[in-house]
Design a protein around this motif. Sequence first.
Motif, PDB file in Angstrom:
ATOM      1  N   SER B  37       0.966  -1.218   0.060  1.00 27.01           N
ATOM      2  CA  SER B  37       0.113   0.227   0.070  1.00 27.01           C
ATOM      3  C   SER B  37       0.760   1.121   0.067  1.00 27.01           C
ATOM      4  N   VAL B  41       1.168   4.306  -2.964  1.00 27.65           N
ATOM      5  CA  VAL B  41       1.295   5.907  -2.733  1.00 27.65           C
ATOM      6  C   VAL B  41       2.466   6.536  -3.431  1.00 27.65           C
ATOM      7  N   MET B  44       1.870   6.580  -6.932  1.00 29.58           N
ATOM      8  CA  MET B  44       0.850   7.677  -7.322  1.00 29.58           C
ATOM      9  C   MET B  44       1.330   9.126  -7.229  1.00 29.58           C
ATOM     10  N   LEU B  45       2.440   9.445  -6.033  1.00 26.64           N
ATOM     11  CA  LEU B  45       3.083  10.681  -5.927  1.00 26.64           C
ATOM     12  C   LEU B  45       3.857  10.727  -7.255  1.00 26.64           C
ATOM     13  N   GLU B  48       1.864  11.757 -10.272  1.00 27.33           N
ATOM     14  CA  GLU B  48       1.602  13.064 -10.303  1.00 27.33           C
ATOM     15  C   GLU B  48       2.591  14.207 -10.392  1.00 27.33           C
ATOM     16  N   GLU B  54      -2.943  15.664 -10.701  1.00 24.64           N
ATOM     17  CA  GLU B  54      -3.315  15.352  -9.406  1.00 24.64           C
ATOM     18  C   GLU B  54      -4.480  14.295  -9.573  1.00 24.64           C
ATOM     19  N   PHE B  55      -4.415  13.085  -9.155  1.00 25.92           N
ATOM     20  CA  PHE B  55      -5.394  12.115  -9.324  1.00 25.92           C
ATOM     21  C   PHE B  55      -6.398  12.510  -8.416  1.00 25.92           C
ATOM     22  N   ASP B  57      -9.741  11.816  -5.870  1.00 21.94           N
ATOM     23  CA  ASP B  57     -10.030  10.633  -4.941  1.00 21.94           C
ATOM     24  C   ASP B  57     -10.660   9.533  -5.549  1.00 21.94           C
ATOM     25  N   LEU B  60      -8.359   6.996  -6.784  1.00 22.47           N
ATOM     26  CA  LEU B  60      -7.273   6.562  -5.921  1.00 22.47           C
ATOM     27  C   LEU B  60      -7.774   5.030  -5.335  1.00 22.47           C
ATOM     28  N   THR B  61      -7.686   4.163  -6.500  1.00 17.65           N
ATOM     29  CA  THR B  61      -8.358   2.555  -5.878  1.00 17.65           C
ATOM     30  C   THR B  61      -7.092   1.688  -6.453  1.00 17.65           C
ATOM     31  N   ARG B  62      -7.356   0.690  -5.748  1.00 17.36           N
ATOM     32  CA  ARG B  62      -6.210  -0.475  -6.023  1.00 17.36           C
ATOM     33  C   ARG B  62      -6.027  -0.784  -7.477  1.00 17.36           C
ATOM     34  N   ARG B  63      -7.361  -0.835  -8.097  1.00 15.35           N
ATOM     35  CA  ARG B  63      -7.388  -1.225  -9.487  1.00 15.35           C
ATOM     36  C   ARG B  63      -6.648  -0.258 -10.360  1.00 15.35           C
TER      37      ARG B  63
END
Lengths: 387, 84
Positions: B37, B41, B44-45, B48, B54-55, B57, B60-63
């Motif tokens: 997890s 993150v 994702m950062l 971005e 910027e994603f 919310d 912001l999923t696992r898939r």
Amino acid sequence: MNALAQRAQRAAAVAAQHADAVDREGRFPAEAVAALKAERLLGLQIPSQFEGEGAGLRQVAVVCSTLGQACSNAAMVFAMHHIKVASLVAHGLDSAWHCQLMERIAREQLLVASSTTEAGIGGDLRTSFCAVEAEDGVFSLGKDASVISYGRQADLILATARRHPDAAGSDQVLVALLADQIFLERTSVWDTLGMRGTCSDGFRLEARGLPVAQILPKPFAEIAAQSMLAASHLLWSSVWFGIANAAVDRARAFVQGEARRQPGQVPPTALRLAEVSNTLQALRSAIVAALVRYEDVQGDADAIGSIGFAVMLNNLKTTASEMAVDIVQRALAIVGLAGYKNGTPFSLGRPLRDVLSAPLMIGNDRILANTAKLLLVQKGGGQLMSA
Amino acid sequence: MVTSDDIRTILGSNEALAPVAQQIAEDDSLFDRGLDSFGSVQLMLALEERFGIEFPDEFLTRRSFSTIRAIRETVSAVLQSVAA
């Protein structure tokens, strides 16, 4: 009262009768678990096609809180059992072996335990040292399980392990091990301040020559994220609510006794009771809101796997565990020495010792640190009714 | 335009995936390859930062971050919504 509440009350009455002895002797709440089996409550979540009742976490949570008011140990054993069952129900349906297992759990009221913690990795359930070694359709597993709650009493243990000896520590699977298939040697004794009856001893676990069909097909990473996190935090919190609720009941009875002795006056402790009932309501609201949110996202894998949902569950755990401790302590302050002393109608020593485990089981700092990482990307802006 | 190699380069700077980044196929599960997890993150950062986005919310999923293809689609969707 509905039928389920009545069944829970009957089991709780048995649990209450033995709660002090379970705590004093640090022994398994055998009578309470026998009562839970007699009331057929261990199969509550199993789908009806497998002879269960297909109940959701909301119903299980209600039973957890009812039991929590009577005996924290029995309540926590029941919660831990259903956390494992929740994973089986969510991830075992496409495996014939696990479907049969679910049928057995419901029919024979098998008690399910969990083995995630391992010597050397602390409480990080998403890392394993031990590995499944499979060959020709059978596997072996040896695990230094530093904690298996009621490992000796369980009929079935769901254990994490690396997928194969060369797999990364986080590449884990979940294997189902029936009690008569494994060898358990006790390596440490659970002699603790509270929650003494969960018998969370350490064991060396050995399994040899078992069918690979007993390994759940879904990666454990997915099981942890999709079902275990939610079930753990929701059901643990419900147990803690039960403990806190019973403590406030004792404080209330104490204040009312004072009021009856001094008609026409409001006892000074009543103000403290008003405060603690306020906190209890906030705790209840936090749990109920999380349960509703959980039900809202059922069947939506994206929502369950979202960062916002994980943050919400993490927050529930840290908040509920701290509030529950605070509530029991405040109840004790209201009741005074009659609560500090064992064997009075207002004794609060046992529930206080038990609830002190709440911030420690998966330490709140560990959870806050995890939330802190998730908040690095979460954007916020949630609405009152939707986040 | 986001290519799979762009994504692989970013995966190469991710602690969990660095050793295997170049061997990851389009549809391999990154979580099966060791992404946890916190790793996701960080990923994702990094995305971005790399694409200047910027994603929201709901992404912001696992898939959304489970495979190279999913990441490519997620980043493209956000880039398009920014351009629109």
